[in-house]
Motif scaffolding. Structure first.
Motif, short mmCIF file in Angstrom:
data_model
loop_
_atom_site.label_atom_id
_atom_site.label_comp_id
_atom_site.label_asym_id
_atom_site.label_seq_id
_atom_site.Cartn_x
_atom_site.Cartn_y
_atom_site.Cartn_z
N ALA A 18 2.55 13.77 28.63
CA ALA A 18 1.64 13.23 29.69
C ALA A 18 1.28 11.53 29.43
N CYS A 19 1.90 10.81 29.78
CA CYS A 19 1.55 9.20 29.66
C CYS A 19 0.29 9.04 30.41
N PRO A 20 -0.65 8.41 29.78
CA PRO A 20 -2.11 8.27 30.62
C PRO A 20 -1.82 7.51 31.81
N TYR A 21 -0.69 6.62 31.89
CA TYR A 21 -0.77 5.84 32.95
C TYR A 21 0.30 6.33 34.15
N CYS A 22 1.26 7.45 33.60
CA CYS A 22 2.16 7.65 34.51
C CYS A 22 2.28 9.19 34.92
N GLY A 23 1.69 9.86 33.95
CA GLY A 23 1.62 11.36 34.09
C GLY A 23 2.68 11.98 33.20
N ARG A 71 5.17 5.33 23.04
CA ARG A 71 5.48 4.30 23.83
C ARG A 71 6.42 4.75 24.94
N HIS A 72 6.02 4.58 26.14
CA HIS A 72 6.63 5.00 27.52
C HIS A 72 7.70 3.94 27.97
N ILE A 73 8.68 3.90 26.79
CA ILE A 73 9.72 2.78 26.72
C ILE A 73 10.54 2.76 28.14
N GLY A 75 9.63 3.77 30.99
CA GLY A 75 8.87 3.98 32.14
C GLY A 75 7.78 2.98 32.35
N CYS A 76 6.53 3.00 32.04
CA CYS A 76 5.56 1.93 32.11
C CYS A 76 5.81 0.98 31.06
N ALA A 77 6.47 1.42 30.13
CA ALA A 77 6.69 0.61 28.65
C ALA A 77 5.48 0.31 27.95
ZN LIG Z 1 3.98 5.55 31.32
#
Ligand SMILES: [Zn+2]
Ligand SMILES: Cc1cc2nc3c(=O)[nH]c(=O)nc-3n(C[C@H](O)[C@H](O)[C@H](O)COP(=O)(O)OP(=O)(O)OC[C@H]3O[C@@H](n4cnc5c(N)ncnc54)[C@H](O)[C@@H]3O)c2cc1C
Lengths: 118, 417
Positions: A18-23, A71-73, A75-77
């Motif tokens: 679960a990315c805190p920014y994207c889910g 790192r959500h590389i 995705g939002c990076a």
């Molecule tokens: Zn993200």
């Protein structure tokens, strides 16, 4: 939802993170970035060699709860942190970079208590 | 110890194989030992054997949490080679290959060491340059390694696809003819049997849960699931669990533990003559004597002690295998598993003393320590028995990270092997 064949056999496919920014997204969108909360020394020239070794190379590498960076590389990076059990690979919590290190035992106890209520 | 020979085989056959004895005892731990090895993998069992044989220590125990060889020793893809870049590594790994060459005789146990050649594929200009550099460095160190064109590589390994239309075409290869494979379980069992015959106690189902230190800081023994066992000399040889054990003595390690996966196919007739590795596209393969294709993948992305890896890692490797060996595209995979490998920042092992008097460590073998088993065990035994490193492991200290004396194989071999 019925379990897939691999899940029934107890095999792991990949993590859902679960990315805190994207889910929640599949593991392949992320890159692991090692132990979290290792702060760069604020006064580097004050460090002796042993302190440098600790900062650069020595890691807790625990069998159990680990606080780590991802790192959500794809995705939002953005970088963020996660609390994961390195035996079950279950992720108990993710939170934004810059937030203080949580009390990991409390986080886990809280989640497990809520689960057992259900 | 009951000797194995053609004669003993015939004699046992005549009596219906009823006369074989257990290959090692199952002793209860004594109150104390002259030396304790924690971890009954090939490295730990081998160290106990060499301590008993070459250094005259007889009162030794090997403590194993589960069953011997149940760690990475019994989970690895058994590739053996010594064509490492740096002088220090070449000396260490070639020491091992030389011991492998006589090991079955030495232990009176067939470890099935087969020098069928290890072919490392080059796919890019960078690979070509780096492999040629390795070849030159190896030759200066007396380690065999030679360059093959793509056509020569195909001649050596006929199933190999060298078509220029591949996503990562094979542009050449480095071949170490003295490289090969061995039977993993036999290595653990052979060392266990030979060590037991020299009086070493091999204690299975005995997990070390604490390391006791005296007022002067030196070790006094270990707490285990079978009680306290005393010893002034403790050698930790626990692969993926090294950080956990060293933490019991208050020592932080430059290690991270990752799952590494392997898989085997259904068994087929002999089709594959050698070992092939490709670091660039993450695959390595050989065929076992049972006929299974033994395939190794890369490490998982994150640290873990779960002894299993994610499916997409194994799939990625199979993609590469199918591209390199189109004839395997319809093979079915039988089993897939993982082991936990302890990785150092420079991808070289640590074998030596620690800041704690009496505590020694052999770790950091990461994805590639099976090949080193006899060599590592031999120099670790020397280190524990004499209190000082052998000249071969002298560079592989824990302090090298502080002193900036890395042995940076990471630059080129940071992949499973
Ligand atoms: Zn993200
Ligand atoms: C899938 C895979 C493929 C690999 N392929 C290759 C290859 O092709 N070539 C190569 O050279 N290397 C390879 N390796 C690496 C190689 O397997 C290891 O480097 C090597 O086998 C390590 O041997 P060891 O004896 O140190 O460790 P292990 O065999 O893991 O032994 C350590 C032992 O310590 C025990 N232990 C842990 N904690 C405790 C405790 N608290 N108390 C008591 N005992 C404890 C464990 O149970 C274990 O049996 C591979 C590894 C894996 C996982």
């Amino acid at each position: 939802m019925p379990l897939s064949r691999t899940e029934r056999r107890g095999e792991k496919q990949m993590l859902l993170i679960a990315c805190p920014y994207c889910g929640e997204r599949p593991e392949t969108e992320f890159r692991y970035a090692g132990e979290a909360h290792i702060a760069r020394p604020s006064d580097p020239s004050a460090l002796n060699d042993d302190e440098w070794v600790d900062f650069l190379y020595q890691r807790a590498n625990p069998k159990g709860l680990h606080v780590e960076r991802w790192r959500h590389i794809h995705g939002c990076a953005r970088f963020f942190n996660a609390v994961r059990d390195t035996v079950s690979d279950r992720i108990f919590k993710t939170y934004e970079a810059g937030e203080p290190r949580p009390d990991v035992n409390a986080v886990v106890a809280d989640i497990l208590a809520k689960e057992s209520e259900r | 110890m009951q000797k194995f020979s053609g004669f003993s085989l015939i004699r046992q056959a005549l009596s219906g194989h009823q006369g074989w004895q257990a290959q090692w005892r199952t002793p209860e731990p004594k109150a104390s030992y002259d030396a304790i090895i924690v971890g009954g993998g090939g490295h730990g069992l081998g160290a106990a054997y060499y301590m008993a044989r070459e250094h005259g220590l007889k009162n030794i125990a090997v403590l194993e949490r589960g069953w011997i060889g149940g760690g990475n020793t019994g989970r690895n893809t058994t590739i053996i080679r010594s064509n490492y870049l740096f002088d220090e590594s070449a000396a260490l790994f070639d020491h091992a290959v030389k011991l492998w060459e006589g090991l079955s005789q030495d232990l009176n146990y067939n470890v099935m060491f087969s020098q069928r050649g290890v072919l490392m594929l080059a796919h890019t200009v960078h690979d070509v340059q780096s492999f040629k550099r390795h070849i030159h460095a190896n030759r200066l160190n007396g380690v065999d390694n030679e360059w093959l064109s793509a056509e020569e590589a195909k001649e050596f390994c006929p199933p190999l696809n060298i078509s220029p239309g591949m996503r990562y075409p094979v542009v050449g290869a480095a071949l170490q003819r003295r490289g090969g494979v061995a039977r993993h379980d036999a290595v653990a069992w052979g060392y266990a049997r030979a060590a037991d015959a020299l009086g070493v106690d091999i204690i299975q189902n005995c997990e070390v849960t604490g390391i006791r230190r005296g007022v002067n800081g030196a070790v006094e023994g270990v707490e285990t699931t079978k009680g306290f066992i005393g010893s002034k000399r403790i050698g930790v040889s626990a692969a993926g669990h090294t950080s956990v054990l060293m933490a019991m003595a208050g020592v932080r390690m430059p290690l991270e533990s990752y799952p590494l996966q392997a898989l085997v196919s259904e068994p087929v007739k002999p089709v594959f003559p050698c070992v092939v590795m490709s670091n660039t596209i993450h695959a390595y393969i050989s065929q076992s004597d049972k006929g299974e294709l033994v395939i190794g993948a890369g490490t998982d992305a994150y640290t873990s002690y779960s002894q299993r890896g994610a499916l997409h890692i194994a799939t990625h490797t199979l993609d590469a295998i199918c591209e390199l060996f189109p004839m395997f595209r319809r093979m079915r995979m039988l089993r897939n598993w993982g082991g936990i490998v302890d990785v150092t920042p420079d991808r070289s092992p640590i074998i030596g003393k620690t800041p704690v008097p009496g505590l020694f460590v052999n770790c950091g073998w990461g994805t590639g320590g099976f090949k080193a088993t006899p060599g590592s065990a031999h120099v670790f035994a020397h280190t524990i028995a004499t209190g000082e490193p052998h000249k071969i492991n002298a560079p592989f200290t824990l302090e090298r990270f502080r002193d900036g004396l890395m042995i940076d194989e990471a630059a080129d071999a940071a992949v499973a092997h």
